[in-house]
Scaffold this motif. Structure first.
Motif, mmCIF file in Angstrom:
data_model
loop_
_atom_site.group_PDB
_atom_site.id
_atom_site.type_symbol
_atom_site.label_atom_id
_atom_site.label_comp_id
_atom_site.label_asym_id
_atom_site.label_seq_id
_atom_site.Cartn_x
_atom_site.Cartn_y
_atom_site.Cartn_z
ATOM 1 N N TYR A 115 31.016 47.099 18.078
ATOM 2 C CA TYR A 115 30.162 46.691 18.956
ATOM 3 C C TYR A 115 28.861 46.184 18.248
ATOM 4 O O TYR A 115 28.531 47.036 17.449
ATOM 5 N N TYR A 116 28.189 45.052 18.664
ATOM 6 C CA TYR A 116 27.037 44.923 18.194
ATOM 7 C C TYR A 116 26.058 44.001 19.048
ATOM 8 O O TYR A 116 26.378 43.524 20.204
ATOM 9 N N VAL A 117 24.859 44.301 18.862
ATOM 10 C CA VAL A 117 24.053 43.597 19.819
ATOM 11 C C VAL A 117 23.767 42.154 19.261
ATOM 12 O O VAL A 117 24.274 41.884 18.133
ATOM 13 N N ASP A 118 23.784 41.135 20.116
ATOM 14 C CA ASP A 118 23.848 39.780 19.836
ATOM 15 C C ASP A 118 23.097 39.348 18.471
ATOM 16 O O ASP A 118 23.422 38.479 17.907
ATOM 17 N N SER A 119 21.956 39.836 18.290
ATOM 18 C CA SER A 119 21.117 39.325 17.345
ATOM 19 C C SER A 119 21.767 39.865 15.903
ATOM 20 O O SER A 119 21.312 38.848 14.682
ATOM 21 N N VAL A 120 22.526 40.577 15.766
ATOM 22 C CA VAL A 120 23.128 40.894 14.410
ATOM 23 C C VAL A 120 24.650 40.481 14.315
ATOM 24 O O VAL A 120 25.220 40.751 13.216
ATOM 25 N N LYS A 121 25.297 40.084 15.493
ATOM 26 C CA LYS A 121 26.755 39.547 15.176
ATOM 27 C C LYS A 121 27.025 38.644 14.119
ATOM 28 O O LYS A 121 26.419 37.729 13.909
ATOM 29 N N GLY A 122 27.799 38.984 13.348
ATOM 30 C CA GLY A 122 28.234 38.146 12.046
ATOM 31 C C GLY A 122 27.381 38.443 11.026
ATOM 32 O O GLY A 122 27.743 37.827 9.879
ATOM 33 N N ARG A 123 26.354 39.063 11.146
ATOM 34 C CA ARG A 123 25.465 39.330 9.975
ATOM 35 C C ARG A 123 25.404 40.971 9.426
ATOM 36 O O ARG A 123 25.399 41.177 8.306
ATOM 37 N N PHE A 124 25.887 41.779 10.519
ATOM 38 C CA PHE A 124 25.589 43.366 10.035
ATOM 39 C C PHE A 124 26.964 44.146 10.574
ATOM 40 O O PHE A 124 27.132 44.835 11.534
ATOM 41 N N PRO A 125 28.163 43.920 9.696
ATOM 42 C CA PRO A 125 29.481 44.489 10.112
ATOM 43 C C PRO A 125 29.250 45.961 9.911
ATOM 44 O O PRO A 125 28.620 46.587 8.736
ATOM 45 N N ILE A 126 29.757 46.808 10.924
ATOM 46 C CA ILE A 126 29.837 48.265 10.745
ATOM 47 C C ILE A 126 31.164 48.666 10.484
ATOM 48 O O ILE A 126 32.171 48.097 10.795
ATOM 49 N N SER A 127 31.303 49.801 9.590
ATOM 50 C CA SER A 127 32.385 50.186 9.343
ATOM 51 C C SER A 127 32.474 51.688 8.977
ATOM 52 O O SER A 127 31.235 52.106 8.864
ATOM 53 N N ARG A 128 33.717 52.450 8.912
ATOM 54 C CA ARG A 128 33.745 53.832 8.777
ATOM 55 C C ARG A 128 34.845 54.204 7.854
ATOM 56 O O ARG A 128 35.881 53.525 7.751
ATOM 57 N N ASP A 129 34.393 55.196 7.228
ATOM 58 C CA ASP A 129 35.487 55.980 6.375
ATOM 59 C C ASP A 129 35.710 57.190 6.741
ATOM 60 O O ASP A 129 35.015 58.236 6.298
ATOM 61 N N ASN A 130 36.629 57.467 7.555
ATOM 62 C CA ASN A 130 36.874 58.849 8.230
ATOM 63 C C ASN A 130 37.367 59.898 7.192
ATOM 64 O O ASN A 130 37.190 61.266 7.238
ATOM 65 N N ALA A 131 37.874 59.337 5.855
ATOM 66 C CA ALA A 131 38.184 60.593 5.011
ATOM 67 C C ALA A 131 36.721 60.798 4.172
ATOM 68 O O ALA A 131 36.848 62.068 3.780
ATOM 69 N N LYS A 132 35.863 60.111 4.354
ATOM 70 C CA LYS A 132 34.481 60.523 3.896
ATOM 71 C C LYS A 132 33.510 61.090 4.787
ATOM 72 O O LYS A 132 32.377 61.139 4.294
ATOM 73 N N ASN A 133 33.968 60.881 6.051
ATOM 74 C CA ASN A 133 32.971 61.251 6.961
ATOM 75 C C ASN A 133 31.560 60.365 6.856
ATOM 76 O O ASN A 133 30.561 60.880 6.942
ATOM 77 N N THR A 134 31.811 58.894 6.708
ATOM 78 C CA THR A 134 30.823 58.108 6.429
ATOM 79 C C THR A 134 30.829 56.984 7.227
ATOM 80 O O THR A 134 32.181 56.437 7.354
ATOM 81 N N VAL A 135 29.977 56.497 7.895
ATOM 82 C CA VAL A 135 29.835 55.096 8.657
ATOM 83 C C VAL A 135 28.687 54.390 8.142
ATOM 84 O O VAL A 135 27.754 54.939 7.255
ATOM 85 N N TYR A 136 29.227 53.052 7.865
ATOM 86 C CA TYR A 136 28.012 52.069 7.128
ATOM 87 C C TYR A 136 27.596 50.773 7.926
ATOM 88 O O TYR A 136 28.478 50.700 8.882
ATOM 89 N N LEU A 137 26.477 50.583 7.524
ATOM 90 C CA LEU A 137 26.064 49.391 8.132
ATOM 91 C C LEU A 137 25.599 48.170 7.106
ATOM 92 O O LEU A 137 24.551 48.539 6.155
ATOM 93 N N GLN A 138 26.606 47.244 6.870
ATOM 94 C CA GLN A 138 26.044 46.348 5.902
ATOM 95 C C GLN A 138 25.285 45.132 6.455
ATOM 96 O O GLN A 138 25.672 44.589 7.572
ATOM 97 N N MET A 139 23.971 45.068 5.949
ATOM 98 C CA MET A 139 23.142 44.262 6.621
ATOM 99 C C MET A 139 23.082 42.880 5.648
ATOM 100 O O MET A 139 22.414 42.886 4.577
ATOM 101 N N ASN A 140 23.353 41.915 6.105
ATOM 102 C CA ASN A 140 23.432 40.542 5.307
ATOM 103 C C ASN A 140 22.421 39.468 6.028
ATOM 104 O O ASN A 140 22.123 39.622 7.197
ATOM 105 N N SER A 141 21.960 38.604 5.189
ATOM 106 C CA SER A 141 21.121 37.500 5.742
ATOM 107 C C SER A 141 19.969 38.151 6.614
ATOM 108 O O SER A 141 19.562 37.729 7.561
ATOM 109 N N LEU A 142 19.172 39.152 5.936
ATOM 110 C CA LEU A 142 18.134 39.503 6.561
ATOM 111 C C LEU A 142 17.094 38.933 7.010
ATOM 112 O O LEU A 142 16.713 37.978 6.105
#
Length: 123
Positions: free
Chosen positions: A56-83
């Motif tokens: 889920y995303y706020v409208d202002s970051v849709k298409g630019r800030f993909p969120i992902s998670r690696d459950n094996a590493k217990n880590t969540v990421y936020l890739q912020m592009n076109s800042l």
């Protein structure tokens, strides 16, 4: 108890990218709603993105800030592009108890918070 540690913030020029990481302790990571929020000086904390049953995303970051998670590493990421150049903000990682939460954008839906990482975008 869940501890969250964010990393990856910093100073970047407009148009650039940053990847935020949030490492979580504990054995329940895969069953938790994970979210990213941000807070600027004098402003309320606002929802940016979340990973639960769906993403889920706020409208202002849709298409630019993909969120992902690696459950094996217990880590969540936020890739912020076109800042975009804007006021500095602290980005917070948060963990909630319900993977299928429909109130993923609410601060109150999260139990645990990281210490935050500063993001500054220069023009």
């Amino acid at each position: 108890q869940v501890q969250l540690v964010e990393s990856g913030g910093g100073l970047v020029q407009a148009g650039g990218s940053l990847r935020l990481s949030c490492a979580a302790s504990g054995r329940t990571f895969s069953a938790r709603l994970m979210g990213w929020f941000r807070q600027g000086p004098g402003k309320e904390r606002e929802f940016v993105a979340a990973s639960g049953i769906n993403t889920y995303y706020v409208d202002s970051v849709k298409g630019r800030f993909p969120i992902s998670r690696d459950n094996a590493k217990n880590t969540v990421y936020l890739q912020m592009n076109s800042l975009k150049p804007e006021a500095p903000a602290v980005y917070y990682c948060a963990a909630g108890p319900l993977l299928n939460s429909r109130t993923y954008a609410r601060v109150s839906s999260y139990e645990y918070w990281g210490q935050g990482t500063q993001v500054t975008v220069s023009s």
